[in-house]
Structures are given as C-alpha cells and as structure tokens.
Design a protein around this motif. Structure first.
Motif, PDB file in Angstrom:
ATOM      1  N   TYR A  88       0.843  -1.205  -0.073  1.00 50.17           N
ATOM      2  CA  TYR A  88      -0.104  -0.192  -0.025  1.00 50.17           C
ATOM      3  C   TYR A  88       0.898   1.210   0.055  1.00 50.17           C
ATOM      4  O   TYR A  88       1.761   1.210   0.747  1.00 50.17           O
ATOM      5  N   ASN A  93      -4.877   4.207  -0.313  1.00 53.62           N
ATOM      6  CA  ASN A  93      -5.897   4.149  -1.418  1.00 53.62           C
ATOM      7  C   ASN A  93      -5.415   3.243  -2.666  1.00 53.62           C
ATOM      8  O   ASN A  93      -6.128   2.584  -3.168  1.00 53.62           O
ATOM      9  N   SER A  94      -4.282   3.415  -2.783  1.00 54.47           N
ATOM     10  CA  SER A  94      -3.429   2.669  -3.744  1.00 54.47           C
ATOM     11  C   SER A  94      -2.497   1.602  -3.500  1.00 54.47           C
ATOM     12  O   SER A  94      -2.025   1.714  -2.375  1.00 54.47           O
ATOM     13  N   GLY A 208     -14.485   3.655   0.702  1.00 54.02           N
ATOM     14  CA  GLY A 208     -13.233   3.551   1.292  1.00 54.02           C
ATOM     15  C   GLY A 208     -13.161   4.491   2.732  1.00 54.02           C
ATOM     16  O   GLY A 208     -14.192   4.274   3.506  1.00 54.02           O
ATOM     17  N   GLU A 209     -12.426   5.395   2.868  1.00 50.97           N
ATOM     18  CA  GLU A 209     -12.198   6.223   3.947  1.00 50.97           C
ATOM     19  C   GLU A 209     -13.411   7.213   4.094  1.00 50.97           C
ATOM     20  O   GLU A 209     -13.828   7.783   4.998  1.00 50.97           O
TER      21      GLU A 209
END
Length: 310
Positions: A88, A93-94, A208-209
């Motif tokens: 990560y 996020n990637s 996600g977040e």
C-alpha cells in the motif's frame, strides 16, 4: 426466513506492506473476513472455500472456534493455499500487487454442503463469476437474499457471466471505481441507476475512507467512515463490511431500505476495527461490547439536528 448464511470465498494467506509495517503469511481471504464478521451476529454460518495441506491447523481452528461451519471447505493434499502479497502507498488508497499464487484456486470446484443448500442468505464473495454462478445453481431454491461482490479483474474479463450474475442478485456491494467500471458512468447516482436496471434492488457502493452509499429506487442513504489518525492495514475492510452487513440481515431476518441502513452502519463499525490492526487480528478479539461502543461513536459523528431560523 431461516438464519442460515452461506459464504463463498477464499481462505488465504496474505503478505502485507503498509507505511506502518509489514506482515507475511498471515490469515486472510475474503471468506475469512466475511465469516469472522458475520459471526458477531446470531446465525448459522457456513463457508464454501478451498485450502491446501499447508494451511495451519491452528488457523482452521480459529475459524471454527468462531462458530463457522467449515464442512464446505475442501482441503487438497500436497497443495498450497492461495497466497496474495501487496504493498500500500502512503495514502493507503493505492496498492500494488507484488505476488499472486493461485495454487489450489486453479482447480476449485465448490461443493455446497446439503445442510446449507436451503440458506436464505447467500454471500458470493469476490471470486471468478463462473464459480459464483456454480454455487448459486447448487442451491435448492433461490435464496431470499443474494449478495454479490466482485472486482475490476472479473469485470474486465468476464463481462457476460458477471452481467448474468448481477441479474440474479438483489444486493450488490462494490466500491466506487468498480461501479464506474461496470457502467461507464462517473456519477455514482447514474451508475447505481444503471446497475439497478440490471436487476439488483439494493446497490451498496463502498467509498473507502469516505464511507458508503446505499441506493434503492429513488432512495439514497450515505454514511461516513470513522476517521483515525493511523490506519495499519486496509486489507479485508470491504469484506469485513460485507460480513457485518450479511450477519446483521441474517439476525434481523428482514430486507428493507431502513434495515439495510442499519446493516451498513454495522458494516462501517466492524470494518473500522479491521483497519486498526494487521490482518484479522482485531476481528478475532472483537466483542459485542466493543462493537456497541463503536456504533455509538459512529452515531455521534454522523448525527445532527436541523434548526430553521426563518
């Protein structure tokens, strides 16, 4: 509606690298995360998966000790368990896949135990759509709730099979990038409408977040994620979310927009524990008391009052 919950997915070993550390050969797989999260609720949950003879007995015991039925888990002698390794980036996020060893998954032909062929809830975890369809076709009758998860790899390579599968489900749970990929629509509202036209009554889009959104006809529900200063490992967060959603539905035995709102809130809360440790560590130590406190925390950060002064 019975409280039987059948989960199809992987039981695996993961290698994880994040800005806050790394771990290798830790317990993972979508069925593991889904099952452990679902076990927080009152249900009879069975898992359909496959592992190699290298899978540690203590790890299988961990899963069984949570009350999960593993009679549908095939153990292949002289073979290795599915393994994935990823890194990560700083924003979490990637991620980059460093290694994928399909191993026993290459010849996986799932067999649903007779005990679970009448399950009213079926969770089709992230796998080849052909395998997902195979399990669905083994059910004695159409489950009352069919929840589908998928990912970009399957969307790119199995468009026709996936579309057939989407038509048969009433709940689809995907992330925002996957929703856009399926529909070629950037607007999540337009994407949800297009997916709804394929068949599912409820569309859950994970962000996600930034939380999650629920779409049902002309109704929309949006809920934030719980923010943390440090996130150790996002792996399994989406599967933990899905496990809590399905577990909540299996306990309440009701599918409606309002009930799904509550289910998604529980999904957000459970997945928030997952990201605070590596792998399944936090899920294994999660109690109802801890979950209740986290639910109150989620309520506090998302609740507000409206006062009009005109």
């Amino acid at each position: 509606m019975n409280n039987k919950l059948l989960v199809l997915g992987t039981i695996a070993y993961d290698g994880i690298e994040t800005p806050l550390g790394s771990r290798d050969k830790i317990l993972g797989g979508c069925a593991t995360y889904i099952g452990l999260s679902a076990s927080l609720f009152s249900n009879d949950c069975g898992i359909v998966s496959i592992i190699g003879s290298d899978f540690k007995k203590e790890h299988l015991k961990i899963i069984k000790d949570k009350g999960l039925d593993c009679s549908g888990v095939e153990i292949v002698e002289n073979s290795k368990t599915f393994y994935w390794k990823g890194r990560y980036e700083d924003n979490l996020n990637s991620r980059t896949t460093l290694e994928t060893q399909l191993n026993v998954l290459e010849k996986f032909k799932p067999i649903v135990p007779n005990k679970y062929r009448d399950s009213d809830i079926l969770v089709l975890g992230n796998l080849d759509p052909n395998i997902q369809l195979d399990v669905l076709n083994q059910m004695n009758s159409r489950p009352k709730i069919i929840i589908l998860d998928t990912m970009n790899y399957w969307i790119e390579r199995f468009e026709n099979q996936l579309e057939e599968l989407i038509k048969k489900t009433n709940i689809i749970s995907i992330n925002d990038d996957e929703a856009r990929q399926i529909t070629n629509e950037y607007s999540l509202l337009k994407a949800a409408k297009k997916i709804s036209n394929l068949g599912p009554k409820f569309i859950i889009i994970k962000k996600g977040e930034h939380g999650a959104m629920l779409f049902n006809e002309d109704k929309i529900f949006s809920i934030p994620a719980i923010p943390f200063e440090e996130v150790y490992d996002p792996t399994g967060a989406g599967d933990s979310f899905l496990g809590a959603v399905s577990g909540y539905l299996s306990q309440t035995k009701k599918i409606s927009f309002n009930n799904l709102k509550s289910a998604i809130a529980h999904g957000i809360a459970v997945s928030s524990f997952t990201v605070q440790k590596f792998g399944t560590e936090n899920l294994l130590n999660l109690t109802q008391e801890k979950l209740s406190l986290r639910m109150n925390e989620l309520k506090n950060i998302s609740e507000f009052e409206i006062k009009l002064n005109f």
